[in-house]
Enzyme design. Structure first.
Site, short mmCIF file in Angstrom:
data_model
loop_
_atom_site.label_atom_id
_atom_site.label_comp_id
_atom_site.label_asym_id
_atom_site.label_seq_id
_atom_site.Cartn_x
_atom_site.Cartn_y
_atom_site.Cartn_z
N ASN A 167 0.81 -0.03 -5.29
CA ASN A 167 0.87 0.25 -3.85
C ASN A 167 -0.12 -0.66 -3.13
O ASN A 167 -1.33 -0.60 -3.40
CB ASN A 167 0.54 1.74 -3.65
CG ASN A 167 0.57 2.15 -2.19
OD1 ASN A 167 0.07 1.41 -1.35
ND2 ASN A 167 1.11 3.30 -1.89
N HIS A 191 -3.36 -0.73 1.11
CA HIS A 191 -4.75 -0.87 1.57
C HIS A 191 -5.20 -2.32 1.71
O HIS A 191 -6.28 -2.58 2.25
CB HIS A 191 -5.68 0.00 0.72
CG HIS A 191 -5.32 1.45 0.94
ND1 HIS A 191 -5.42 2.04 2.18
CD2 HIS A 191 -4.78 2.36 0.11
CE1 HIS A 191 -4.98 3.29 2.09
NE2 HIS A 191 -4.59 3.51 0.86
N HIS A 217 3.97 2.09 2.01
CA HIS A 217 4.22 3.26 2.87
C HIS A 217 4.12 2.82 4.32
O HIS A 217 3.04 2.47 4.80
CB HIS A 217 3.16 4.32 2.54
CG HIS A 217 3.32 5.61 3.29
ND1 HIS A 217 2.46 6.67 3.10
CD2 HIS A 217 4.22 6.03 4.20
CE1 HIS A 217 2.83 7.67 3.86
NE2 HIS A 217 3.89 7.31 4.56
N ARG A 255 3.76 4.03 7.56
CA ARG A 255 3.44 5.31 8.22
C ARG A 255 3.91 5.27 9.67
O ARG A 255 3.99 4.20 10.27
CB ARG A 255 1.94 5.57 8.15
CG ARG A 255 1.43 5.84 6.75
CD ARG A 255 -0.01 6.28 6.77
NE ARG A 255 -0.13 7.64 7.25
CZ ARG A 255 -0.38 8.70 6.49
NH1 ARG A 255 -0.55 8.56 5.20
NH2 ARG A 255 -0.47 9.89 7.02
N ARG A 286 -0.70 2.61 10.57
CA ARG A 286 -2.15 2.35 10.39
C ARG A 286 -2.42 1.25 9.36
O ARG A 286 -3.48 0.65 9.39
CB ARG A 286 -2.90 3.64 10.02
CG ARG A 286 -2.59 4.15 8.67
CD ARG A 286 -3.46 5.34 8.30
NE ARG A 286 -3.11 6.52 9.08
CZ ARG A 286 -3.37 7.76 8.66
NH1 ARG A 286 -4.01 7.95 7.53
NH2 ARG A 286 -3.03 8.80 9.38
N HIS A 287 -1.50 1.06 8.42
CA HIS A 287 -1.72 -0.07 7.49
C HIS A 287 -0.48 -0.98 7.46
O HIS A 287 -0.45 -1.99 8.14
CB HIS A 287 -2.22 0.37 6.10
CG HIS A 287 -1.64 1.63 5.53
ND1 HIS A 287 -0.30 1.83 5.37
CD2 HIS A 287 -2.25 2.76 5.06
CE1 HIS A 287 -0.11 3.01 4.82
NE2 HIS A 287 -1.26 3.62 4.63
N GLU A 335 7.98 4.01 0.76
CA GLU A 335 7.52 5.39 1.02
C GLU A 335 7.69 5.68 2.50
O GLU A 335 7.28 4.88 3.35
CB GLU A 335 6.04 5.51 0.69
CG GLU A 335 5.77 5.74 -0.76
CD GLU A 335 4.30 6.00 -0.99
OE1 GLU A 335 3.61 6.48 -0.07
OE2 GLU A 335 3.84 5.68 -2.07
N THR A 345 -1.96 10.90 2.07
CA THR A 345 -0.94 11.92 1.86
C THR A 345 -1.57 13.08 1.08
O THR A 345 -1.82 12.96 -0.11
CB THR A 345 0.25 11.31 1.08
OG1 THR A 345 0.58 10.07 1.67
CG2 THR A 345 1.45 12.22 1.12
N GLU A 371 8.43 12.51 -7.74
CA GLU A 371 7.12 11.94 -8.04
C GLU A 371 6.12 13.08 -7.92
O GLU A 371 5.98 13.69 -6.85
CB GLU A 371 6.76 10.80 -7.08
CG GLU A 371 5.38 10.23 -7.39
CD GLU A 371 5.11 8.89 -6.74
OE1 GLU A 371 6.05 8.10 -6.50
OE2 GLU A 371 3.91 8.63 -6.47
N HIS A 431 -0.99 9.22 -7.13
CA HIS A 431 -1.99 9.56 -6.11
C HIS A 431 -3.36 9.80 -6.73
O HIS A 431 -3.53 10.65 -7.60
CB HIS A 431 -1.61 10.78 -5.25
CG HIS A 431 -2.25 10.69 -3.89
ND1 HIS A 431 -3.53 11.08 -3.63
CD2 HIS A 431 -1.77 10.18 -2.73
CE1 HIS A 431 -3.81 10.82 -2.37
NE2 HIS A 431 -2.75 10.28 -1.78
N1 PXP Z 1 2.53 7.81 -4.61
C1 PXP Z 1 2.72 8.26 -3.35
C2 PXP Z 1 3.99 8.98 -3.06
C3 PXP Z 1 1.75 8.03 -2.34
O1 PXP Z 1 1.95 8.51 -1.10
C4 PXP Z 1 0.61 7.28 -2.67
C5 PXP Z 1 -0.40 6.98 -1.61
O2 PXP Z 1 0.18 6.30 -0.57
C6 PXP Z 1 0.47 6.82 -3.97
C7 PXP Z 1 1.43 7.10 -4.93
C8 PXP Z 1 -0.71 6.00 -4.39
O3 PXP Z 1 -1.87 6.74 -4.26
P1 PXP Z 1 -3.27 6.00 -4.40
O4 PXP Z 1 -3.33 4.99 -3.31
O5 PXP Z 1 -4.25 7.10 -4.23
O6 PXP Z 1 -3.31 5.38 -5.76
#
Ligand code: PXP
Length: 253
Positions: A9, A12, A45, A47, A51-52, A75, A106, A156, A199
């Site tokens: 992901n 960030h 994602h 949003r 924001r990102h 996402e 999330t 997930e 997550h």
């Molecule tokens: N899976 C989902 C569905 C998420 O919403 C996120 C965070 O955006 C992640 C995985 C990844 O989480 P993390 O950034 O904490 O590794």
């Protein structure tokens, strides 16, 4: 034992870019590097508050993943706006997540039981467009059963509580949450769902999750992007990959 896919992901990277309103660092460059380092797919994602990741990022990432023959996991919140964007892009996978503007990340899973009519319609529309639909939920039997009933192909499981309890040194609570993840994954597998998790995962918390036999994919972001500051993105991904593979090898032995 099946090989566990790693979805990276890259949200960030966009957070850092947006902190200065500059054009860099580019999420697409991180995506290229992640794929070259062994990521099996890219997760982003979009949003509602942007924001990102931005709409333009999604355009670029969708093209890039198509060219590389790798899946983009989009996402999204279950809103008409996001459905419109997803239906226009037809990503390989769409992961429906809960979203509240005031949250930092999330915070919990989607309440599929409470929102099943609304979510079922979104699942159907995305499936008709050719996306594999995943629902980001807590490892709760009612949420898992409802996800299967409304036609999702994937769940997930939210690993945030496991990671938080582990890092807080709350051993018994962490083990209880991990057990719930294991039981949930088993139930999801029995119902014919593909099982992913994600997550909050870091190097310390990944192996017990990766050892859950039914899992086929982990999605990891924040920790890897943070770790990239110290070691570079490729070594961070390669180490995560190695830990995942080691966990699978240990259960196969
Ligand atoms: N899976 C989902 C569905 C998420 O919403 C996120 C965070 O955006 C992640 C995985 C990844 O989480 P993390 O950034 O904490 O590794």
């Amino acid at each position: 034992m099946n090989r566990l896919r790693l979805g990276v992901n890259i949200d960030h990277v966009a957070t850092i870019r947006n902190a200065r309103g500059a054009g860099y660092p580019e999420p697409s460059r991180a995506a290229e590097l992640a794929l070259a380092a062994g990521a099996d797919g890219i997760t982003a994602h979009l949003r509602e508050d942007r924001r990102h990741i931005s709409d333009a990022d999604i355009d670029v990432l969708a093209d890039l993943c198509l060219k590389r023959g790798k899946p983009l996991n989009f996402e999204m919140a279950v809103t008409e706006e996001m459905l419109g964007i997803a239906l226009a892009h037809r990503p390989h996978a769409a992961c429906l997540v809960p979203e509240r503007r005031e949250e930092v990340t999330t915070e919990g899973g989607l309440n599929v039981v409470a929102g099943h009519n609304h979510i079922a319609q979104a699942v159907q529309r995305l499936r008709e467009a050719g996306s594999r639909v995943s629902l980001f939920i807590e490892a709760d039997p009612a949420q898992i059963e409802t996800s299967a009933r409304i036609g999702a192909q994937v769940v997930e499981l939210h690993t945030g509580a496991w990671c938080d309890a582990f890092r807080a040194g709350e051993h018994d609570r962490a083990q209880a949450i991990l057990q719930r993840l294991r039981t949930g994954a088993r139930l999801a597998g029995e119902l014919g769902l593909e099982v992913h998790a994600g997550h909050g995962i870091d190097f310390a918390t990944v192996k017990p999750v990766a050892a859950i036999p039914e899992l086929t994919e982990l999605n990891i972001g924040h920790f890897l992007i943070g770790e990239a500051i110290f070691t570079g993105l490729a070594p961070a991904i390669q180490r995560m990959r190695a830990l995942m593979d080691a966990a699978r090898a240990e259960i196969a032995a």
